[in-house]
Design a protein around this motif. Structure first.
Motif: not given
Length: 603
Positions: A575-576, A581-584, A587-591
């Protein structure tokens, strides 16, 4: 008169220099190489330059044919942030001032600037920390046009200044000055606003009273007047020599405020490679500057968010900071200011009492700051103990306040509110985190109680409304780290936890998330790393576990006998990843990096 440097400040500085030797050396080599190529515009073709100057009207000929410095303006202007609304007029003021001084100025680009006050407790807060790296990227795009001899950075608030500093460090061969907009005039006192918030959380007043109090507090253009992250940023820019002296806390719309913007423009023209006083940002942002910044953070009781931002900012300049550097500096830096939430005064009262100029002068006298630094104003931090005034419409500097004008707000280093800066590193079997203790009553520095575990801050509020907190409790809010959901601030929990504390319960918060710079009276172990989403120890805590949060010894532990043998739980984080705009930012959350190193994506 020279004063010997404090032994701990000297030791920490040498440790940072040694740790950063390779990265700083590589960085400076790149900056010197870029500087050796000369002014940027000299390498543009006629076609490149024609595009760059086409919209510049009366300045076209100066840009194309004369050897005059050109300033790139990077602005975070928008109407959503009260602190940034005054920037609307700044480009006109800067262009006119540059023209009068024989130079030119162009808006190089804008950067996004979100208001954490709007997104507190909302989904949008999950983009807040990542906006710092977006701002750095956007500023990089702005300066990539390669037409500028120096830069002016217009920004004030939470993630904006750190993002701009990361960009300024990356383009460190360019001189750069940060231009603030100043705090709004004082409105409803911050402590009265906080009381209304607590009454609303307890159901004692309605939303109409809450709205009335909020609007009376946040009431006009300018920075919010409490000492949170935005005003901590402004302090930092003076202690690190990136502002003009005394410019942080001058109210918007005043003659001095505009005169300081003009003076900043003139100085930005003077320190380019085209003149005789070349001062690139890379020379300003060295290890000593970052140590000075941390001293300022501790002496003022500044925002915990800077413990995240400073390592990221430093890395952009090849400097490696660690949590132990903050703690060691805190241990010898006196808390000299009481500004809300650490006291009842706001930043306007602090400024009137002597402000940063008095504080810098005091800390220099006691050997707690490096005097031998380069700043945008000149050589030596003593310049920042001066006070700006207006004479014939221009800024002139004279001696600052030699003594405090109100010792309930600002005290000399020899008679501080407390002997240390109030920041404590915490480490134990729950991981590594930190606590700001300057506003926490001493009897609450050690809390041992059963855990209540939550994966969402809203669930904490629901449990409170249901009357579930009836005994001493350590509230654990996990899966709030940068990889989980962008590491939102959990400031909206402050009224709830404060009510429990006022009812006589011993309560504490433990989280891999953040707390706002406006928080502080509830003991909070924050930025706990590794975060739960990475399998960190917080993922092994269960309801009812006995936890101990000890800001005296610097420990944070679960006392359950089988704690180390447990498998970490996982959470459904799907859900996060979407909405607002969280879809965008997948890559930030992953890295993103670990919180203890600044939770950086681009650095």
């Amino acid at each position: 008169m020279a004063h010997s440097l404090n032994d701990t400040i000297k030791r920490v500085t040498e440790r940072v220099q040694e740790r950063s030797e390779t990265t700083r050396g590589r960085y400076m080599e790149r900056m010197r190489q870029a500087a050796a190529e000369g002014p940027r515009r000299a390498h543009l073709s006629c076609g490149n330059q024609a595009h760059a100057y086409a919209a510049m009207g009366q300045d076209q000929d100066t840009l194309a044919t004369e050897r005059s410095p050109n300033i790139g303006i990077v602005t975070a202007y928008n109407d959503m942030l009260s602190a940034h609304q005054p920037f609307e007029r700044y480009p006109d003021i800067i262009r006119e001032a540059a023209r009068a001084a024989g130079g030119t100025a162009q808006v190089a680009g804008g950067v996004p600037a979100m208001c954490d006050g709007v997104t507190q407790g909302q989904v949008g807060m999950e983009l807040s920390l990542f906006s710092r790296d977006v701002i750095a990227l956007a500023a990089g795009v702005a300066l990539s046009h390669n037409t500028f001899d120096s830069a002016l950075y217009l920004g004030v608030c939470d993630k904006i200044v750190p993002g701009l500093v990361i960009a300024a460090g990356t383009f460190g061969y360019l001189p750069g000055i940060f231009i603030p907009a100043g705090p709004m005039p004082s409105g409803l006192p911050n402590d009265e606003k906080a009381k209304v918030r607590q009454k609303f959380a307890a159901g004692e007043v309605g939303r109409d009273e809450l709205m009335k109090a909020e609007m009376a507090s946040y009431h006009s253009p300018g920075t919010c007047t409490f000492y949170g992250t935005a005003n901590s940023n402004q302090m930092l820019m003076e202690f690190m020599g990136l502002h003009l002296p005394g410019s942080s806390f001058v109210n918007p719309g005043t003659p001095l405020r505009e005169a300081l913007t003009v003076a900043g423009t003139e100085r930005a023209l003077e320190i380019t490679q085209l003149g005789n006083d070349y001062r690139p940002v890379c020379d300003v942002l060295d290890e000593k500057a970052f140590v000075n910044g941390i001293v300022g953070l501790m002496a003022t009781g500044g925002s915990t968010n800077l413990v995240l931002h400073l390592p990221a900012m430093a890395r952009a300049a090849g400097v490696e900071l660690r949590l132990e550097d903050f703690e060691d500096i805190s241990s010898v830096t006196p808390l000299m200011a009481k500004v809300y939430p650490n006291g009842l005064a706001d930043v306007n009262h602090f400024h009137a009492a002597g402000g940063l100029g008095f504080m810098i002068g005091e800390l220099l006298k006691t050997g707690l700051l490096h005097e031998d630094v380069k700043t945008v104003a000149g050589d030596g931090l003593h310049l920042y103990s001066q006070e700006p005034k207006i004479a014939d419409g221009r800024v002139v500097y004279g001696p600052g306040a030699g003594e405090t004008q109100n010792d309930r707000i600002l005290r000399p280093a020899s008679d501080p509110f407390q002997p240390t800066g109030g920041l404590k590193q915490l480490a134990g079997n729950l991981g590594k985190g930190m606590m700001k203790t300057s506003a926490v009553a001493p009897e609450r520095h050690v809390i041992e109680a059963k855990a209540r575990v939550f994966h969402d801050q809203e669930d904490v509020k629901t449990a409170f409304k249901n009357g579930e907190f009836t005994e001493d409790t350590i509230v654990v809010v996990r899966f709030q780290g940068p990889s989980s959901n962008g590491m939102p601030e959990l400031h909206s929990l402050t009224p709830t936890l404060s009510v429990l504390q006022d009812r006589g319960l011993k309560v504490a918060l433990v989280t891999d998330g953040r707390m706002s710079g406006a928080s502080g009276k509830v003991p909070s172990a924050i930025h706990v790393s590794p975060e739960a989403a990475k399998g960190g120890p917080l993922a092994r805590v269960r309801d009812g576990d006995l936890l101990r949060v000890d800001a005296v010894s610097g420990k944070i532990d679960c006392l359950a006998a089988d704690f180390a043998q447990r498998e970490p739980v996982t959470a459904d984080l799907s859900g996060n990843g979407h909405g607002v705009g969280r879809e965008l930012f997948a890559a930030f959350r992953a890295n993103v990096g670990l919180a203890e190193y600044g939770a950086g994506v681009v650095v």
